[in-house]
Structures are given as structure tokens and as C-alpha cells.
Motif scaffolding. Structure first.
Motif, PDB file in Angstrom:
ATOM      1  N   LEU B 407       0.838  -1.208   0.000  1.00 59.18           N
ATOM      2  CA  LEU B 407       0.000   0.000   0.000  1.00 59.18           C
ATOM      3  C   LEU B 407       0.874   1.260   0.000  1.00 59.18           C
ATOM      4  O   LEU B 407       0.709   2.147  -0.848  1.00 59.18           O
ATOM      5  CB  LEU B 407      -0.934   0.003   1.210  1.00 59.18           C
ATOM      6  N   VAL B 408       1.815   1.300   0.910  1.00 60.14           N
ATOM      7  CA  VAL B 408       2.646   2.505   1.038  1.00 60.14           C
ATOM      8  C   VAL B 408       3.539   2.676  -0.193  1.00 60.14           C
ATOM      9  O   VAL B 408       3.731   3.803  -0.679  1.00 60.14           O
ATOM     10  CB  VAL B 408       3.486   2.453   2.339  1.00 60.14           C
ATOM     11  N   SER B 409       4.059   1.591  -0.700  1.00 56.62           N
ATOM     12  CA  SER B 409       4.903   1.723  -1.894  1.00 56.62           C
ATOM     13  C   SER B 409       4.070   2.193  -3.086  1.00 56.62           C
ATOM     14  O   SER B 409       4.559   2.939  -3.947  1.00 56.62           O
ATOM     15  CB  SER B 409       5.607   0.409  -2.213  1.00 56.62           C
ATOM     16  N   GLY B 410       2.830   1.780  -3.102  1.00 52.03           N
ATOM     17  CA  GLY B 410       1.925   2.272  -4.155  1.00 52.03           C
ATOM     18  C   GLY B 410       1.692   3.765  -4.037  1.00 52.03           C
ATOM     19  O   GLY B 410       1.601   4.482  -5.041  1.00 52.03           O
ATOM     20  N   LEU B 411       1.598   4.235  -2.809  1.00 49.05           N
ATOM     21  CA  LEU B 411       1.436   5.677  -2.579  1.00 49.05           C
ATOM     22  C   LEU B 411       2.709   6.430  -2.971  1.00 49.05           C
ATOM     23  O   LEU B 411       2.654   7.485  -3.610  1.00 49.05           O
ATOM     24  CB  LEU B 411       1.129   5.945  -1.099  1.00 49.05           C
ATOM     25  N   ALA B 412       3.826   5.839  -2.589  1.00 47.50           N
ATOM     26  CA  ALA B 412       5.105   6.501  -2.887  1.00 47.50           C
ATOM     27  C   ALA B 412       5.340   6.570  -4.396  1.00 47.50           C
ATOM     28  O   ALA B 412       5.917   7.547  -4.899  1.00 47.50           O
ATOM     29  CB  ALA B 412       6.242   5.755  -2.198  1.00 47.50           C
TER      30      ALA B 412
END
Lengths: 309, 469
Positions: B407-412
């Protein structure tokens, strides 16, 4: 004239002069006392009312984010040409007219009903005042949560009943704002009319009944004219408060959609606090003050002509 | 009966009961003093809110020189300062991570932090009043550099260059910050704020709903998006919930290669055909295809999130600020994020927040120290873990904690497509007026369903007038 008379009249004149001086001293002392007593009020008004009024007028003669550039009366002439200001003014007039008509008619109707001998009318009179006593912020949020097309209570009810969903906030935003204001103010106006109706002597109605007047005729020719002072008061106060309305569009519609509820004071607020033009905002405020004064004078003159004031 | 006889009777005060002139003066003076002194003192009391901060009383113009020569003790974070320290943040940014940082900051400096939380829109109003009155907070967390420029151009924000010259290398500023996050806080070659969080709008989708509808992967293009939204729309469930906040329409405009303002040609929303296409598409989603409910007027940005949480909308365009509320509102909701959508290009706007120090801050050194603490890599990673927020440091984006979390890597990953909205317009100080004109056009088009061309004509007039005034 004898000597005695002359002496007597001189003594009398001296007495009058002395009494006059004493009265004059007394009057001055009383005037001084009066001034001392009103001094706190004068200080209060000077600091919190007159000074801001003067300061605002001085600000209205300047422009820039810090109101440092003197422009004379340009802010006033700009306001008269500004399409946004004109739009906001017209929307505000519509709003004020709508609120005045709806709340006055509803107030009159409810007062007429509550003036009858009905069971529980005392409780009903109390209940009617609740919206008026409720904070406008709470009122706005309450209605926003009821009318929200997506997450509002009303549409949940409509869905449960199988009815089409309402989108009044988007489709008729000004009417919604007028409706909410009328909902809040009608109770107060009802009580004012009720008080006015109870001041009408019963003998007028008895005489009218003897003459065969119908209910409508009694209302038309006795009640309504007797309520002229109340109607004048309601209309003057109502128009002034409507022209100054800020909180409801700020809370319920934020002036939208597409400036449909961009009331004048809301736009003045935006000019000052979003666009950082305090000079222009001050000029807009002063123009509103002039408009309110004009409306009030007109209303009072019309009222006086028809014996209401 | 004479007047003299009538007056005492009518006033009810016989002559012999009247108070002497001296007594009146004494009495009046006492009353005036009793009322006047508290009144006048109340006028000045607001000015003394921060008066307890005598230990580091850098005020007014001295603040600028403080920026030029930061005092090493406080900036080092080890000084004993005492008094109070005021900072404003968004009411949505009350994180445990920040609470811990503040607690440590209070201990280290022996200060009491007056942490005032409010929506950014209200903060704008409050700051205007603060700047006008001269009673400013010591540190402000504000939306973006773009929005802050209106205060920069009027001299209300302190330039941080001397602090950066002194501490920048140690804290990794600006080299470790994403380029756009540094640029947006700069004006005339000086830096006026430091980005605290860097976020981008992108597509959030309900995995189960997409899977149930037979959609194997989230849409990447406008065409895919429309097709998916149509497939996902059923009775009382919408394929997408568009936001009533006009700023959520900005990524769509950027995806057509259009921009808000072209300074060379002095044109707004240009190329016009592209911008028009973006706004027409949004209108069609609501009024023609009916795959989105009409965004309700006057609502804040949370309404579409509420529909997403309630499983009444399968997709929304939003940013990391909604992750915590979504998780809290519906812990069972399995959602994913995908890259920003593509029309002519993949694009989105960046947002987030940054910190600036008002020029008249009484404690700029402490403020700078707090900025350093809030932007430390450990603090950024802790905030991501707590709330899913994305951060401006490059080392944050490459950290294993970020890259290992889907999820966070997708946001980044979305951050690389993020651009700013205001561009050069921000430094004119007129962005707020132009944005207001754009908001009116957006509402006219998307909320009211009126002609796009006509709404943009009106927008042009208002925007040009704002810039010309």
C-alpha cells in the motif's frame, strides 16, 4: 412706585437672580452627574463601536494585503462596477425578500392559530421558540446533515420509503437557505404577532360580529391593521438581519454551488480573509451599511404613512 | 407648580439627599476606572499571550536578524528556554508520533507547547487576523508552499536560508527532499518553509467490488476508468464518488496536459480544449453516465470517503490523508491504490503540508528545532506506520519499510507523477482569487451540470480580473 415697593422689587429681583443662579448650579451639577454616569457607556461605545467604525472607514480608503496604499474612494467605485459584488447583492436581496415573506406569512398564520383556545397551546408556543434559541451553527449543521444528498438523513428515509432521492442543496440552494432561516425565525415572529393580537381589544371583534362580519373580514379589517406596528418591526428587523446573514451560507453551502448562495457578507468575508483585501472588504461593508440605513428609513416612512410607527 | 418643585418629586431624589459634586466626581471616576481599566487591559491581553516567552523574545524586525544569525543554543535543541511555544496544525494531523515529538521537545526546552488544531481553511482566516494584529504563532503547519506564498509576498513569513545553511547538510535539506517539495516553498531564491508530508491524489479502489464485477486490475486510463465505473454502478452503489472539493478535479486537468496558468501567454486553463475535455469528462461521469452521485454542494472533502467506507462507492480519487479514516471507519474494507490515471499523460497534483515560521515569531530558533525533529527520517517512518502518510524525503521512499509495504509503496510511486497546481501564479499572491474563480466554474460544471464552455468563459473573466487588479 413707593420706596418700599422699589426696595421690595429690587429684593425680589435679587431673590430671583439668586434662585436662578442656584438653579443653574443645580442644573450643571445634575448634567455633570449625568455625564459621569454615561461615561462608562461612552467609553464602551467609543472603544468597541466608534473607533472600529472610523478605523474601518480609513481602511476602506486603502488597498493591498496590509491596506497600506491609499486609493481614496476607488474601493467604493470598484464595488459599484464589480460583477461579483453586484451578484452577491442581488442574491442577498432575493434571500432577504424570501425570508421576510415566508417567515412573516408563516408567523402570522401560526399566531392566528395559537390565538385560538386550543389544547396545549402553551406548550406549542414554547416549542416554536426552540429553533430560534438554537445556535445558528447547530442549525446549519443540523440541516446540512439532514439534506446532504449522499449521507443525509432525509435521503435515507426516502430510500427506505422507495421515493426518489432529493438533491435540493444542489438544485435549489438559495431556497434551502431561505427555508432554514424561516424555520429558525418563524417561532419568534409568531410570538411577536401573538403578542400583538392579544393587545387588540375584544370589543372590536364583538362589534364586528354584531355587524355580521365574517372571520376573514374580522382578520382583514381588525386584526391585520392592528398588527401594523408589529409587522413594521418584524420587517425592519428581518430585513436588517437578512442583509447581514453570514453563518448559514458559510456552514451549509459555502456560497455554492457556483456562487448561487454567495450572500453579500459572505463575499465580504472572503474578500478580507481569503483574498486579503481588507480595504475593499471595508468599502463593501460600508456600502452595506448605507443600504441597510436606506431600507430602514424607507420602511419606517412607509410604516408611518400607514400609521404603524 | 414650578419646575423646581416638580423635579425632585419626579426624580424621587430630594435636594437634601443629593450627592455633592466632589462625591459625584469621585464616584464617576471610580466607575470609569472600574470599567475602563479591565476594558483597556482586555484589549492588550491578546498581545501578551506569548509574553511568557521572555527567554527568547526575538520580535518584529529582530526576527529577520534572528533568521540571519540563528542562536546556536536553541537551534541545537539543548537550551533551557522556559515559557510557552505556540504552533498551529491541521485538526486532521493529531498524530501520536507528533505528540511524542512534542512531549520530548517540551522536556528538552522546558517549554509548554500550545498546540492549536484547526482545519486549514479556518487557519487561513486565523492567520490573517494574527498577521494583522501582530500576535502570531511561533510555528505553523500549513497546506502547501503555493498557498503560503500569499503570506510570503507580504513579508509575513521568515526566510529559512540561514538556518538551512547552518543545519541543512546535517538534516539532509534540500538534497534528500523531493525536488517539487523544495521548489514550492521558494520565492525569489529564498526558502520559506519545509515540506512535512508530501502526498498525491490517486485512485483508491474496493478490491472486493472490482473482483465481484470481474475487473481483474484497477483502471489505468480514462477509458478503462469509465468502463469500470459503469460496470460497478448498480442500485445505490456508484462506480465512483467524485469529490465536491474543486481541488480534486485538478489531477484530471493535468492529465490532459493542460495547466492552470501559462505565464508566457498569460492564459488560464490552457490548452483550453484539453482543460475543457477534462471538466466535460467529470460532468459526464455525474450527469451523462451517472456513475457518480452529484457531489453535494457545501460539503467538505470527506463525503466521497464516507461513501467509500460504506461500500456505496467502489472507487474514489483521494490521497493518503484518507487512509487512517478509512481503516478506522471500516476495518474490514480491503482496498488498494493504483497509479494516477492517464489521459494524455499520467499526472496528479501533490499536496501534503509544510511548516513555516512567521516573521514575527517570538521563538524562531525553537521553531526551527521543532521543524528538524518533525522531519527526521525516524519521525517520517513512524508517521507512515501510524497513518499511512507519505513523506518528502528521498531516503523515506527508498526505505525498506516503504518498499516492502504494497500500500505505502503504491502511494510513494505516485509521487513521481505529482506536479503543483498554482505554478508561477502562486508568487503573484493572487492564487486564492484565481482558485475561487476556478471553484465557481467547477461547481457550475460538475455540481450544477451547466455548459462547460460558458462556465470557463466566466472563469476567464474573473481570473483575468484577479490578476489585473
Amino acid at each position: 412706585m413707593t420706596l418700599v415697593q422699589t426696595v421690595s422689587s429690587r429684593a425680589s429681583a435679587r431673590g430671583v437672580t439668586t434662585a436662578g443662579r442656584r438653579r443653574s448650579r443645580l442644573a450643571r451639577r445634575r448634567a455633570l452627574a449625568a455625564y459621569l454616569f454615561i461615561t462608562p457607556a461612552l467609553i464602551f461605545f467609543a472603544v468597541l463601536f466608534f473607533y472600529p467604525l472610523i478605523a474601518e472607514f480609513i481602511t476602506s480608503l486603502h488597498t493591498g494585503a496590509k491596506s497600506t496604499q491609499f486609493v481614496g474612494l476607488k474601493n467604493f467605485t470598484k464595488a459599484l462596477r464589480d460583477p461579483s459584488a453586484r451578484h452577491a447583492f442581488y442574491v442577498t436581496l432575493e434571500y432577504a425578500g424570501g425570508v421576510l415573506v415566508v417567515s412573516t406569512l408563516l408567523g402570522l398564520l401560526l399566531a392566528t392559530i395559537l390565538n385560538q383556545r386550543l389544547l396545549g397551546r402553551v406548550i406549542f408556543r414554547g416549542v416554536l421558540l426552540v429553533p430560534y434559541l438554537t445556535s445558528i451553527a447547530i442549525t446549519g449543521l443540523l440541516w446540512r446533515n439532514i439534506l446532504d444528498p449522499q449521507v443525509g438523513l432525509l435521503n435515507r428515509l426516502f430510500v427506505d420509503l422507495g421515493w426518489p432521492q432529493q438533491t435540493w442543496l444542489n438544485d435549489h440552494p438559495l431556497a434551502v437557505i431561505i427555508g432554514i432561516t424561516a424555520w429558525q425565525e418563524t417561532g419568534y415572529i409568531t410570538l411577536l404577532f401573538l403578542a400583538g393580537m392579544q393587545g387588540v381589544p375584544e370589543v372590536f371583534y364583538e362589534a364586528a360580529r354584531v355587524d355580521g362580519a365574517s372571520v376573514w373580514q374580522r382578520f382583514r379589517h381588525i386584526t391585520f391593521p392592528s398588527l401594523a406596528p408589529t409587522t413594521l418591526f418584524v420587517s425592519v428587523v428581518g430585513v436588517i438581519s437578512s442583509l447581514q446573514q453570514f453563518a448559514l451560507p458559510y456552514i451549509v453551502t459555502k456560497g455554492g454551488p457556483a456562487d448561487a448562495t454567495d450572500l453579500y457578507v459572505f463575499q465580504t468575508f472572503q474578500t478580507a480573509f481569503t483574498f486579503r483585501d481588507f480595504g475593499y472588504a471595508s468599502a463593501l461593508s460600508y456600502l452595506l451599511l448605507i443600504v441597510i440605513l436606506c431600507f430602514s428609513v424607507i420602511q419606517l416612512r412607509v410604516g408611518r404613512r400607514y400609521g404603524a410607527a | 407648580m414650578t419646575q423646581d418643585q416638580a423635579r425632585p418629586a419626579s426624580s424621587g431624589v430630594p435636594d437634601d439627599a443629593q450627592i455633592s459634586r466632589r462625591r459625584f466626581i469621585q464616584l464617576g471616576g471610580a466607575v470609569a476606572a472600574g470599567l475602563g481599566i479591565p476594558l483597556l487591559s482586555s484589549c492588550t491581553s491578546t498581545g501578551s499571550i506569548n509574553s511568557g516567552s521572555g527567554a527568547s523574545s526575538t520580535t518584529g524586525s529582530a526576527a529577520s536578524s534572528a533568521a540571519a544569525a540563528p542562536r546556536s543554543s536553541a537551534a541545537g535543541g539543548g537550551a533551557t528556554s522556559g515559557g510557552s511555544f505556540t504552533w498551529y496544525t491541521s485538526n486532521n494531523h493529531v498524530y501520536d508520533t507528533w505528540k511524542n515529538i512534542i512531549s520530548k521537545f517540551e522536556q528538552d526546552h522546558n517549554v509548554s507547547v500550545n498546540w492549536q488544531k484547526m482545519p486549514f481553511t479556518d487557519m487561513q482566516t486565523k492567520l490573517q487576523a494574527d498577521f494583522a494584529a501582530g500576535t502570531v504563532p511561533d510555528l505553523v503547519e500549513y497546506t502547501t508552499g503555493d498557498a503560503t506564498m500569499q503570506f510570503v509576498v507580504t513579508g509575513d513569513v521568515m526566510a529559512l536560508d540561514d538556518y538551512i545553511a547552518k543545519d541543512g547538510e546535517a538534516m539532509g535539506y534540500p538534497d534528500d527532499w523531493q525536488t517539487q517539495a523544495v521548489k514550492s516553498w521558494q520565492h525569489d531564491g529564498k526558502t520559506y518553509g519545509v515540506q512535512l508530508q508530501l502526498t498525491a491524489q490517486q485512485l483508491y479502489y474496493n478490491k472486493k467490488m472490482l473482483s465481484d464485477a470481474g475487473i481483474s486490475a484497477p483502471p489505468q486510463t480514462w477509458d478503462d476508468f469509465l468502463a469500470a465505473a459503469q460496470k460497478l454502478t448498480s442500485k445505490n452503489v456508484y462506480g465512483v464518488a467524485l469529490n465536491a472539493d474543486y481541488s480534486y478535479s485538478e489531477p484530471w486537468v493535468l492529465q490532459t496536459n493542460a495547466q492552470l496558468y501559462d505565464p508566457t501567454g498569460k492564459q488560464f486553463l490552457t490548452p483550453r480544449a484539453n482543460a475543457q475535455e477534462a471538466l466535460q469528462f467529470l460532468q459526464d461521469l455525474v450527469h451523462k453516465y451517472k456513475v457518480s452521485p452529484t457531489p453535494p454542494t457545501g460539503s467538505d472533502f470527506t463525503t466521497s470517503r464516507q461513501l467509500f467506507i460504506a461500500n456505496r462507492a467502489a472507487m474514489i480519487i483521494t490521497g493518503p490523508w484518507d487512509i487512517k479514516p478509512i481503516r478506522t471507519g471500516n476495518p474490514n474494507l480491503d482496498f488498494g491504490v493504483s497509479l494516477p490515471l492517464k489521459k494524455d499523460k499520467t499526472a496528479t497534483i501533490f499536496a501534503g503540508s509544510g511548516a513555516f515560521i512567521p516573521s514575527k515569531s517570538k521563538r524562531p530558533d525553537l521553531a526551527w528545532d521543532l521543524i528538524k525533529r518533525l522531519t527526521a527520517l525516524d519521525a517520517e517512518l513512524a508517521l507512515t506506520k501510524e497513518a499511512g502518510q507519505t513523506m518528502p524525503r528521498k531516503t523515506w521512499a527508498s526505505n525498506a519499510q516503504v518498499t516492502s509495504d504494497p500500500l505505502v509503496s503504491g502511494l510513494a510511486a505516485a509521487l513521481q507523477y505529482a506536479d503543483d497546481w498554482g505554478g508561477t501564479l502562486a508568487s503573484t499572491g493572487k492564487l486564492a482569487q484565481v482558485n475561487k474563480a476556478y471553484q465557481t466554474a467547477f461547481e457550475d460544471i460538475v455540481l450544477s451540470g451547466n455548459s462547460v464552455a460558458s462556465a470557463l468563459q466566466t472563469f476567464d473573466k474573473s481570473a483575468q480580473a484577479a490578476l489585473g487588479s
